[in-house]
Design a protein around this motif. Structure first.
Motif, PDB file in Angstrom:
ATOM      1  N   LYS A   3       0.836  -1.189   0.000  1.00 52.81           N
ATOM      2  CA  LYS A   3       0.000   0.000   0.000  1.00 52.81           C
ATOM      3  C   LYS A   3       0.873   1.241   0.000  1.00 52.81           C
ATOM      4  N   ARG A   4       0.418   2.261  -0.683  1.00 51.59           N
ATOM      5  CA  ARG A   4       1.101   3.552  -0.606  1.00 51.59           C
ATOM      6  C   ARG A   4       0.750   4.182   0.732  1.00 51.59           C
ATOM      7  N   LEU A  29      -8.291   8.914  -0.292  1.00 53.91           N
ATOM      8  CA  LEU A  29      -7.091   8.101  -0.461  1.00 53.91           C
ATOM      9  C   LEU A  29      -7.253   6.733   0.200  1.00 53.91           C
ATOM     10  N   ILE A  30      -7.848   6.708   1.369  1.00 53.38           N
ATOM     11  CA  ILE A  30      -8.107   5.432   2.046  1.00 53.38           C
ATOM     12  C   ILE A  30      -9.021   4.563   1.195  1.00 53.38           C
ATOM     13  N   ALA A  31     -10.052   5.170   0.606  1.00 57.11           N
ATOM     14  CA  ALA A  31     -10.971   4.420  -0.256  1.00 57.11           C
ATOM     15  C   ALA A  31     -10.270   3.863  -1.488  1.00 57.11           C
ATOM     16  N   ARG A  32      -9.162   4.496  -1.898  1.00 61.29           N
ATOM     17  CA  ARG A  32      -8.395   4.033  -3.057  1.00 61.29           C
ATOM     18  C   ARG A  32      -7.261   3.089  -2.664  1.00 61.29           C
ATOM     19  N   GLY A  33      -7.249   2.667  -1.398  1.00 59.99           N
ATOM     20  CA  GLY A  33      -6.275   1.679  -0.971  1.00 59.99           C
ATOM     21  C   GLY A  33      -5.021   2.202  -0.292  1.00 59.99           C
ATOM     22  N   LYS A  50     -16.912  10.086   7.597  1.00 53.59           N
ATOM     23  CA  LYS A  50     -16.342   9.138   6.634  1.00 53.59           C
ATOM     24  C   LYS A  50     -15.138   8.446   7.260  1.00 53.59           C
ATOM     25  N   PRO A  51     -14.804   7.235   6.777  1.00 57.78           N
ATOM     26  CA  PRO A  51     -13.648   6.530   7.345  1.00 57.78           C
ATOM     27  C   PRO A  51     -12.352   7.320   7.147  1.00 57.78           C
ATOM     28  N   THR A  52     -11.660   7.551   8.228  1.00 64.95           N
ATOM     29  CA  THR A  52     -10.377   8.241   8.188  1.00 64.95           C
ATOM     30  C   THR A  52      -9.584   7.869   9.426  1.00 64.95           C
TER      31      THR A  52
END
Length: 84
Positions: A3-4, A29-33, A50-52
């Motif tokens: 993961k980045r 960014l989290i949603a994009r992995g 939102k998830p963060t």
């Protein structure tokens, strides 16, 4: 594939100024992995739904110690005044 990793530094996290924009970007960014976090010295983000990942530190010295130990971070984004 690894993961980045990314880290945002904000002096505070509150419902003011550009904080919501930064939290939105972090959640995207989290949603994009990405493995992406927000580091701040004070604040409350309970209003953000939102998830963060947010890590609050008691002072900038402890925050700096944690950032200095990082390896493999794709980006560190310092906003709103940065370190003093």
């Amino acid at each position: 594939m690894n993961k980045r990793k990314g880290v945002y530094y904000l002096p505070f996290v509150n419902l003011v100024g550009g904080c919501k924009t930064i939290l939105e970007n972090n959640a995207g960014l989290i949603a994009r992995g990405w493995d992406c976090e927000i580091f701040a010295v004070s604040g409350d983000a309970s209003w953000f739904n939102k998830p963060t990942k947010i890590r609050l530190f008691p002072n900038t010295d402890q925050l700096g110690t944690v950032l200095a130990s990082f390896s493999g971070v794709s980006c560190v984004i310092v906003l709103q005044g940065g370190f003093r």
